[in-house]
Design a protein around this motif. Structure first.
Motif, PDB file in Angstrom:
ATOM      1  N   LEU A  42       0.827  -1.207   0.000  1.00  7.49           N
ATOM      2  CA  LEU A  42       0.000   0.000   0.000  1.00  7.49           C
ATOM      3  C   LEU A  42       0.864   1.262   0.000  1.00  7.49           C
ATOM      4  O   LEU A  42       0.579   2.239  -0.710  1.00  7.49           O
ATOM      5  CB  LEU A  42      -0.919   0.003   1.220  1.00  7.49           C
ATOM      6  N   LEU A  43       1.909   1.257   0.794  1.00  5.43           N
ATOM      7  CA  LEU A  43       2.790   2.425   0.841  1.00  5.43           C
ATOM      8  C   LEU A  43       3.468   2.680  -0.500  1.00  5.43           C
ATOM      9  O   LEU A  43       3.653   3.839  -0.911  1.00  5.43           O
ATOM     10  CB  LEU A  43       3.844   2.235   1.937  1.00  5.43           C
ATOM     11  N   LYS A  45       2.202   2.032  -3.389  1.00  2.61           N
ATOM     12  CA  LYS A  45       1.217   2.609  -4.304  1.00  2.61           C
ATOM     13  C   LYS A  45       0.967   4.081  -3.996  1.00  2.61           C
ATOM     14  O   LYS A  45       0.791   4.904  -4.894  1.00  2.61           O
ATOM     15  CB  LYS A  45      -0.096   1.816  -4.212  1.00  2.61           C
ATOM     16  N   TYR A  46       0.955   4.452  -2.732  1.00  5.33           N
ATOM     17  CA  TYR A  46       0.682   5.835  -2.353  1.00  5.33           C
ATOM     18  C   TYR A  46       1.854   6.771  -2.675  1.00  5.33           C
ATOM     19  O   TYR A  46       1.694   7.997  -2.638  1.00  5.33           O
ATOM     20  CB  TYR A  46       0.341   5.925  -0.870  1.00  5.33           C
ATOM     21  N   LYS A  47       3.023   6.225  -2.983  1.00  4.63           N
ATOM     22  CA  LYS A  47       4.161   7.070  -3.314  1.00  4.63           C
ATOM     23  C   LYS A  47       3.992   7.743  -4.670  1.00  4.63           C
ATOM     24  O   LYS A  47       4.537   8.818  -4.910  1.00  4.63           O
ATOM     25  CB  LYS A  47       5.448   6.248  -3.291  1.00  4.63           C
ATOM     26  N   PRO A  51      -1.737   7.222  -8.056  1.00  7.06           N
ATOM     27  CA  PRO A  51      -1.725   5.802  -7.651  1.00  7.06           C
ATOM     28  C   PRO A  51      -2.740   4.990  -8.432  1.00  7.06           C
ATOM     29  O   PRO A  51      -3.818   5.471  -8.768  1.00  7.06           O
ATOM     30  CB  PRO A  51      -2.070   5.849  -6.159  1.00  7.06           C
ATOM     31  N   LEU A  54      -6.141   0.142  -5.829  1.00 10.89           N
ATOM     32  CA  LEU A  54      -5.604  -0.518  -4.629  1.00 10.89           C
ATOM     33  C   LEU A  54      -5.808  -2.021  -4.639  1.00 10.89           C
ATOM     34  O   LEU A  54      -5.187  -2.738  -3.846  1.00 10.89           O
ATOM     35  CB  LEU A  54      -6.263   0.079  -3.377  1.00 10.89           C
ATOM     36  N   ASP A  58      -6.538  -2.308   0.844  1.00  7.83           N
ATOM     37  CA  ASP A  58      -6.966  -1.647   2.071  1.00  7.83           C
ATOM     38  C   ASP A  58      -7.866  -2.542   2.904  1.00  7.83           C
ATOM     39  O   ASP A  58      -7.780  -2.583   4.137  1.00  7.83           O
ATOM     40  CB  ASP A  58      -7.665  -0.337   1.744  1.00  7.83           C
TER      41      ASP A  58
END
Length: 217
Positions: A42-43, A45-47, A51, A54, A58
């Motif tokens: 997840l981290l 992807k959020y960078k 993005p 998901l 989540d």
């Protein structure tokens, strides 16, 4: 008759709780590993500035977190059960040691050694070398090397203390241990040399003649 049936039931109860805790520990480790993997994905992807989807990561993260909490609650309950099981087993061992001493007429030396091999010190441990494994190794050593008609010469090889699959062998060894004590075999037998040293010498009548205390002034 010794209450070995009730004693063995407490051993099974203590061993069962230990196995439950070890199973929960492995499950917690697996759940924590899964949680960290999902969290890293997840981290990553959020960078990105934009993005991508998901892919329900989540939801997987939330389920992993809830599973960890559920396992932690079960672990806390099992820890409490283990403390109670340890106390009950320790009390039962103290009672069994007293019964062995008075029923079979053990002297203080043999009673001390019996407590050393069948220890009432039951710790809250869940490792592969818990009370059951330590007691099995010590009792097996006694059965092979001490509570025998002719004691073997030399040093016996050490007993392994791997995690047991069940308590059947341990209970059988304790039964044999009690049976041999009932037949008169003892953990400590004074040698003939010690018996001669401890035997009181009775003075002969002629030994008392000529003593200063017996002479008249």
């Amino acid at each position: 008759m010794l209450p070995l049936k009730d004693f063995f039931r407490l051993i099974d109860e203590h061993f069962g709780v230990r196995i439950q805790i070890m199973t929960l520990e492995h499950a917690l480790e697996s759940a924590a590993t899964q949680f960290r993997i999902v969290q890293k994905r997840l981290l990553s992807k959020y960078k990105h500035k934009s993005p991508s989807d998901l892919l329900n990561l989540d939801l997987l993260l939330k389920e992993s977190f809830m599973r960890i909490n559920t396992l932690a609650e079960k672990m806390e309950k099992c820890k409490t059960q283990l403390t109670v099981a340890c106390a009950k087993l320790s009390c039962a061992i103290h009672l069994l040691l007293l019964l062995l001493r008075f029923k079979f007429g053990l002297d203080s030396k043999n009673a001390f050694l019996t407590e050393a091999f069948l220890s009432p010190d039951v710790a809250d441990d869940t490792e592969s070398q818990g009370w059951e494994e330590r007691t099995k190794a010590s009792i097996l050593y006694v059965l092979k090397n001490i509570l025998v008609k002719e004691r073997p010469k030399g040093v016996a090889p050490p007993q392994t203390m791997n995690l047991m699959a069940d308590t059947s062998k341990l209970k059988r060894h304790i039964q044999l241990f009690c049976d041999r004590l009932s037949k008169g075999l003892r953990l400590y037998k004074p040698s003939s040399r010690n018996l001669k040293k401890n035997r009181r010498r009775v003075p002969k009548p002629e030994d008392t003649k000529g003593r200063p205390s017996d002479q008249k002034n």
